[in-house]
Design a protein around this motif. Sequence first.
Motif, PDB file in Angstrom:
ATOM      1  N   ILE A  54      20.663 144.110  45.346  1.00  0.00           N
ATOM      2  CA  ILE A  54      21.151 145.250  46.121  1.00  0.00           C
ATOM      3  C   ILE A  54      20.331 146.471  45.736  1.00  0.00           C
ATOM      4  N   TRP A  73      33.597 154.375  45.992  1.00  0.00           N
ATOM      5  CA  TRP A  73      32.606 153.817  46.913  1.00  0.00           C
ATOM      6  C   TRP A  73      31.319 154.619  46.812  1.00  0.00           C
ATOM      7  N   ILE A  99      29.396 150.139  48.280  1.00  0.00           N
ATOM      8  CA  ILE A  99      29.794 149.205  47.239  1.00  0.00           C
ATOM      9  C   ILE A  99      30.687 149.936  46.248  1.00  0.00           C
ATOM     10  N   ILE A 122      31.940 144.827  48.587  1.00  0.00           N
ATOM     11  CA  ILE A 122      30.776 145.319  49.304  1.00  0.00           C
ATOM     12  C   ILE A 122      31.089 145.365  50.791  1.00  0.00           C
ATOM     13  N   ASN A 133      32.152 142.471  55.157  1.00  0.00           N
ATOM     14  CA  ASN A 133      32.703 142.843  53.860  1.00  0.00           C
ATOM     15  C   ASN A 133      32.714 141.591  52.998  1.00  0.00           C
TER      16      ASN A 133
END
Length: 138
Positions: A54, A73, A99, A122, A133
């Motif tokens: 990521i 988040w 995330i 995520i 998601n």
Amino acid sequence: GEYQYTATPTPGEANVITEPAKLEDKLKVQNELGKSFFRVDDDESFGKVVNIDISIPEESLSTIQDHPAWETWVSFDGLSISNIGSTAKMASSSGGGRIRVKGQSTNTIPTCVGLRNVPFNIRLSIPFLGMENFYLRN
């Protein structure tokens, strides 16, 4: 009387009795679709364990690492999936998303013990491999 179940909804009209598909049959179909989607029988298939990389800005990464109990988040730029030991990307997305560290009981023990491998939730800006998601336990 005897009860019958139907797989055909008929609101406001006479019932139409159709036998619902057996759970075993539904699961077989779902499993075959999953094998096809993840190319299980293909030479270029996903391994049973994969790397998920990521791309996340340094400030967002610091928030997650320094304060995992906050469940805040933060944004990320993209993600890619590759098989263990390979640099070739099997799939990637530049759509980004958000995330955060999972909370409540899934985060209690790792955070209290001071582990760095915490579970994540995520959310993707653009669906990726059919997902909007997902939950990642590492």
